[in-house]
Design a protein around this motif. Structure first.
Motif, PDB file in Angstrom:
ATOM      1  N   GLU A   6       2.599  -9.486  -4.617  1.00 46.66           N
ATOM      2  CA  GLU A   6       2.377  -8.139  -4.113  1.00 46.66           C
ATOM      3  C   GLU A   6       1.662  -8.305  -2.787  1.00 46.66           C
ATOM      4  O   GLU A   6       0.698  -9.071  -2.684  1.00 46.66           O
ATOM      5  CB  GLU A   6       1.550  -7.308  -5.083  1.00 46.66           C
ATOM      6  N   ILE A   7       2.157  -7.596  -1.779  1.00 48.68           N
ATOM      7  CA  ILE A   7       1.598  -7.722  -0.438  1.00 48.68           C
ATOM      8  C   ILE A   7       0.821  -6.449  -0.134  1.00 48.68           C
ATOM      9  O   ILE A   7       1.404  -5.362  -0.081  1.00 48.68           O
ATOM     10  CB  ILE A   7       2.719  -7.946   0.604  1.00 48.68           C
ATOM     11  N   PRO A   8      -0.478  -6.570   0.050  1.00 52.13           N
ATOM     12  CA  PRO A   8      -1.271  -5.363   0.304  1.00 52.13           C
ATOM     13  C   PRO A   8      -0.957  -4.750   1.661  1.00 52.13           C
ATOM     14  O   PRO A   8      -0.783  -5.460   2.658  1.00 52.13           O
ATOM     15  CB  PRO A   8      -2.718  -5.860   0.248  1.00 52.13           C
ATOM     16  N   HIS A   9      -0.849  -3.429   1.672  1.00 49.32           N
ATOM     17  CA  HIS A   9      -0.650  -2.679   2.913  1.00 49.32           C
ATOM     18  C   HIS A   9      -1.131  -1.263   2.680  1.00 49.32           C
ATOM     19  O   HIS A   9      -0.944  -0.711   1.591  1.00 49.32           O
ATOM     20  CB  HIS A   9       0.829  -2.685   3.317  1.00 49.32           C
ATOM     21  N   THR A  15       6.141  -5.017  -3.229  1.00 54.92           N
ATOM     22  CA  THR A  15       6.251  -5.986  -4.312  1.00 54.92           C
ATOM     23  C   THR A  15       7.489  -6.837  -4.058  1.00 54.92           C
ATOM     24  O   THR A  15       8.556  -6.306  -3.724  1.00 54.92           O
ATOM     25  CB  THR A  15       6.382  -5.289  -5.680  1.00 54.92           C
ATOM     26  N   VAL A  16       7.341  -8.144  -4.205  1.00 58.55           N
ATOM     27  CA  VAL A  16       8.466  -9.064  -4.041  1.00 58.55           C
ATOM     28  C   VAL A  16       8.806  -9.630  -5.413  1.00 58.55           C
ATOM     29  O   VAL A  16       7.936 -10.146  -6.119  1.00 58.55           O
ATOM     30  CB  VAL A  16       8.128 -10.203  -3.061  1.00 58.55           C
ATOM     31  N   TYR A  23      15.695 -12.643  -3.592  1.00 58.88           N
ATOM     32  CA  TYR A  23      14.399 -11.981  -3.524  1.00 58.88           C
ATOM     33  C   TYR A  23      14.666 -10.497  -3.360  1.00 58.88           C
ATOM     34  O   TYR A  23      15.528 -10.105  -2.571  1.00 58.88           O
ATOM     35  CB  TYR A  23      13.581 -12.465  -2.328  1.00 58.88           C
ATOM     36  N   LEU A  24      13.980  -9.683  -4.108  1.00 63.45           N
ATOM     37  CA  LEU A  24      14.046  -8.237  -3.952  1.00 63.45           C
ATOM     38  C   LEU A  24      12.713  -7.789  -3.391  1.00 63.45           C
ATOM     39  O   LEU A  24      11.663  -8.059  -3.983  1.00 63.45           O
ATOM     40  CB  LEU A  24      14.304  -7.532  -5.285  1.00 63.45           C
TER      41      LEU A  24
END
Length: 80
Positions: A6-9, A15-16, A23-24
């Motif tokens: 999960e990439i914070p923004h 979410t990957v 990869y979604l």
């Protein structure tokens, strides 16, 4: 399907996932979602994906979320 990261923004939830050789990349904002599928062969891993999701990409995604909202509201108005 498994969660890779999960990439914070501040503007969107990112979410990957890894699934079936792809990869979604799932971006969420409010009730709207955008999903991008990339072959695992096209990227070196989740670090490359993080680099792809730069501010230009995120800003364009946010703009698309705004368009999605406008389209939904217009469709709801037409249906009344």
């Amino acid at each position: 399907m498994r969660v890779v990261t999960e990439i914070p923004h501040a503007a969107v939830k990112i979410t990957v996932f890894a699934w079936n050789g792809k990869y979604l990349i799932k971006l969420e904002r409010g009730p709207y979602e955008q999903t991008y599928k990339i072959s695992e062969m096209e990227v070196a891993g989740d670090e490359t994906i993080k680099q792809m999701l730069d501010e230009t990409f995120i800003n364009e995604a946010v703009s698309l979320f705004q368009q999605m909202h406008q389209h939904l509201m217009a469709a709801l108005e037409r249906a009344e």
